[in-house]
Design a protein around this motif. Sequence first.
Motif, PDB file in Angstrom:
ATOM      1  N   MET A 108       0.843  -1.197   0.000  1.00 25.54           N
ATOM      2  CA  MET A 108       0.000   0.000   0.000  1.00 25.54           C
ATOM      3  C   MET A 108       0.881   1.252   0.000  1.00 25.54           C
ATOM      4  SD  MET A 108      -2.794   1.259   2.860  1.00 25.54           S
ATOM      5  CE  MET A 108      -3.787  -0.220   2.687  1.00 25.54           C
ATOM      6  N   ALA A 109       0.587   2.183  -0.904  1.00 28.59           N
ATOM      7  CA  ALA A 109       1.334   3.435  -0.953  1.00 28.59           C
ATOM      8  C   ALA A 109       1.138   4.201   0.350  1.00 28.59           C
ATOM      9  CB  ALA A 109       0.877   4.272  -2.140  1.00 28.59           C
ATOM     10  N   PHE A 110       2.158   4.977   0.733  1.00 30.91           N
ATOM     11  CA  PHE A 110       2.107   5.676   2.014  1.00 30.91           C
ATOM     12  C   PHE A 110       0.925   6.639   2.077  1.00 30.91           C
ATOM     13  CE2 PHE A 110       3.796   9.023   4.976  1.00 30.91           C
ATOM     14  CZ  PHE A 110       3.679   8.250   6.116  1.00 30.91           C
ATOM     15  N   ILE A 111       0.619   7.290   0.952  1.00 29.04           N
ATOM     16  CA  ILE A 111      -0.498   8.232   0.942  1.00 29.04           C
ATOM     17  C   ILE A 111      -1.816   7.511   1.213  1.00 29.04           C
ATOM     18  CG2 ILE A 111      -0.874   8.075  -1.567  1.00 29.04           C
ATOM     19  CD1 ILE A 111      -1.548  11.054  -1.516  1.00 29.04           C
ATOM     20  N   GLU A 112      -1.935   6.291   0.698  1.00 32.88           N
ATOM     21  CA  GLU A 112      -3.139   5.498   0.954  1.00 32.88           C
ATOM     22  C   GLU A 112      -3.177   5.023   2.399  1.00 32.88           C
ATOM     23  OE1 GLU A 112      -5.433   5.364  -1.180  1.00 32.88           O
ATOM     24  OE2 GLU A 112      -4.324   6.168  -2.892  1.00 32.88           O
ATOM     25  N   GLU A 113      -2.012   4.722   2.943  1.00 30.38           N
ATOM     26  CA  GLU A 113      -1.941   4.297   4.339  1.00 30.38           C
ATOM     27  C   GLU A 113      -2.352   5.434   5.273  1.00 30.38           C
ATOM     28  OE1 GLU A 113       1.337   2.489   7.502  1.00 30.38           O
ATOM     29  OE2 GLU A 113       1.738   2.463   5.342  1.00 30.38           O
ATOM     30  N   LEU A 114      -1.889   6.645   4.974  1.00 31.71           N
ATOM     31  CA  LEU A 114      -2.283   7.802   5.771  1.00 31.71           C
ATOM     32  C   LEU A 114      -3.789   8.023   5.702  1.00 31.71           C
ATOM     33  CD1 LEU A 114       0.511  10.427   4.964  1.00 31.71           C
ATOM     34  CD2 LEU A 114       0.155   9.199   7.117  1.00 31.71           C
ATOM     35  N   ASN A 115      -4.340   7.858   4.511  1.00 28.71           N
ATOM     36  CA  ASN A 115      -5.783   8.032   4.342  1.00 28.71           C
ATOM     37  C   ASN A 115      -6.550   6.975   5.127  1.00 28.71           C
ATOM     38  OD1 ASN A 115      -8.149   9.233   3.070  1.00 28.71           O
ATOM     39  ND2 ASN A 115      -8.264   7.352   1.869  1.00 28.71           N
ATOM     40  N   GLN A 116      -6.056   5.754   5.108  1.00 34.51           N
ATOM     41  CA  GLN A 116      -6.705   4.667   5.848  1.00 34.51           C
ATOM     42  C   GLN A 116      -6.653   4.931   7.351  1.00 34.51           C
ATOM     43  OE1 GLN A 116      -4.866   0.605   6.164  1.00 34.51           O
ATOM     44  NE2 GLN A 116      -6.647   0.003   4.959  1.00 34.51           N
ATOM     45  N   GLN A 117      -5.494   5.362   7.833  1.00 32.02           N
ATOM     46  CA  GLN A 117      -5.364   5.688   9.254  1.00 32.02           C
ATOM     47  C   GLN A 117      -6.291   6.841   9.636  1.00 32.02           C
ATOM     48  OE1 GLN A 117      -1.236   6.531   9.965  1.00 32.02           O
ATOM     49  NE2 GLN A 117      -0.555   4.453   9.470  1.00 32.02           N
ATOM     50  N   GLY A 118      -6.341   7.847   8.767  1.00 32.13           N
ATOM     51  CA  GLY A 118      -7.185   9.002   9.043  1.00 32.13           C
ATOM     52  C   GLY A 118      -8.655   8.643   9.108  1.00 32.13           C
ATOM     53  N   ASN A 119      -9.104   7.781   8.208  1.00 33.10           N
ATOM     54  CA  ASN A 119     -10.508   7.368   8.218  1.00 33.10           C
ATOM     55  C   ASN A 119     -10.839   6.542   9.455  1.00 33.10           C
ATOM     56  OD1 ASN A 119     -11.722   8.492   5.845  1.00 33.10           O
ATOM     57  ND2 ASN A 119     -10.475   7.098   4.615  1.00 33.10           N
ATOM     58  N   PHE A 120      -9.881   5.732   9.901  1.00 36.56           N
ATOM     59  CA  PHE A 120     -10.094   4.968  11.135  1.00 36.56           C
ATOM     60  C   PHE A 120     -10.237   5.912  12.329  1.00 36.56           C
ATOM     61  CE2 PHE A 120      -8.244   3.187  15.018  1.00 36.56           C
ATOM     62  CZ  PHE A 120      -9.090   2.105  15.224  1.00 36.56           C
ATOM     63  N   LEU A 121      -9.319   6.865  12.439  1.00 39.05           N
ATOM     64  CA  LEU A 121      -9.374   7.822  13.544  1.00 39.05           C
ATOM     65  C   LEU A 121     -10.598   8.723  13.437  1.00 39.05           C
ATOM     66  CD1 LEU A 121      -5.603   8.811  13.728  1.00 39.05           C
ATOM     67  CD2 LEU A 121      -6.856   7.307  15.286  1.00 39.05           C
ATOM     68  N   PHE A 122     -11.015   9.009  12.209  1.00 33.20           N
ATOM     69  CA  PHE A 122     -12.214   9.825  11.991  1.00 33.20           C
ATOM     70  C   PHE A 122     -13.434   9.168  12.621  1.00 33.20           C
ATOM     71  CE2 PHE A 122     -16.014  10.727   9.451  1.00 33.20           C
ATOM     72  CZ  PHE A 122     -16.044  12.113   9.466  1.00 33.20           C
ATOM     73  N   ARG A 123     -13.538   7.864  12.473  1.00 32.43           N
ATOM     74  CA  ARG A 123     -14.694   7.145  13.018  1.00 32.43           C
ATOM     75  C   ARG A 123     -14.699   7.156  14.541  1.00 32.43           C
ATOM     76  NH1 ARG A 123     -13.519   3.783   8.526  1.00 32.43           N
ATOM     77  NH2 ARG A 123     -12.255   2.373   9.796  1.00 32.43           N
ATOM     78  N   TRP A 124     -13.514   7.268  15.136  1.00 31.63           N
ATOM     79  CA  TRP A 124     -13.410   7.221  16.596  1.00 31.63           C
ATOM     80  C   TRP A 124     -12.984   8.552  17.188  1.00 31.63           C
ATOM     81  CZ3 TRP A 124     -15.249   3.004  18.990  1.00 31.63           C
ATOM     82  CH2 TRP A 124     -15.397   1.844  18.229  1.00 31.63           C
ATOM     83  N   ARG A 125     -13.144   9.622  16.425  1.00 32.60           N
ATOM     84  CA  ARG A 125     -12.605  10.912  16.856  1.00 32.60           C
ATOM     85  C   ARG A 125     -13.292  11.485  18.091  1.00 32.60           C
ATOM     86  NH1 ARG A 125     -16.201  11.940  12.824  1.00 32.60           N
ATOM     87  NH2 ARG A 125     -17.384  13.902  12.784  1.00 32.60           N
TER      88      ARG A 125
END
Length: 253
Positions: free
Chosen positions: A1-18
């Motif tokens: 997975m490209a780093f930019i996609e990994e950052l997006n995935q992490q961000g969406n996970f944290l978004f759900r639990w923000r």
Amino acid sequence: MAFIEELNQQGNFLFRWRSYIPGLVLAFSLAYLPSVPFFGGVYTKNLYWLGLAFSVSLLGLAVRCFTIGYAPARTSGRNTKQQIADLVNQTGIYSLVRHPLYVGNFLMYLGPVLILRDVPFTLVYIMFFYLYYERIIFAEEYFLRGKFEKEYLAWADKTPAFIPKISGYVKPTLSFSFKNILKREYPSLFGMIVVFTLFDLIQVYFQEPFLHVSEITGIWKLFHSVFFGFGAMFYITTRLIVKTTKILDVEGR
């Protein structure tokens, strides 16, 4: 997975639990609180410091309220399952900063941290907030850039992400809606009151050792009755209105 996609995935996970993960800040603050003496050595003076810290949190809530008061439907929401945006907000406070709700969140959580009167702990909180919300902001902007493309890029190019600029304010197209604020932010105010009441009770318990946990009437002071009592009445009343009536419904919000 490209780093930019990994950052997006992490961000969406944290978004759900923000709404929950920043509670770790409060948990660590509570663990540290028993060792924090009263400001000035006495309870009455400590209330002044508590009031100052609460004012910082209240400022954060005010930023959120100002944002939501002008927000149209399906923007600036509390959604957690997925990113939602029908348009790019570019007026009102969004003409000064791209993420005003997170500016408000930062100040709201900063208030309890300030009760500790500990500079290193405050700096750790700032670093934690930055690293945590950086991922969320990345995911949100990744979504907005993909959906609105040039419109979003033009707005982002002239509007800072987190630290507001002091000029260039654009008047909102919608009128200010106090009803929308009440409907969406009443839990935030009550949550702040609960946190500050709990922090004060813990300080009283550990800084007035002649009181015991069984003697709740000794720990629970007049300030707590007034402060928490107002919050509880406000929360229950507003929640009943929101859940059982349409008084606070506003078309297009």
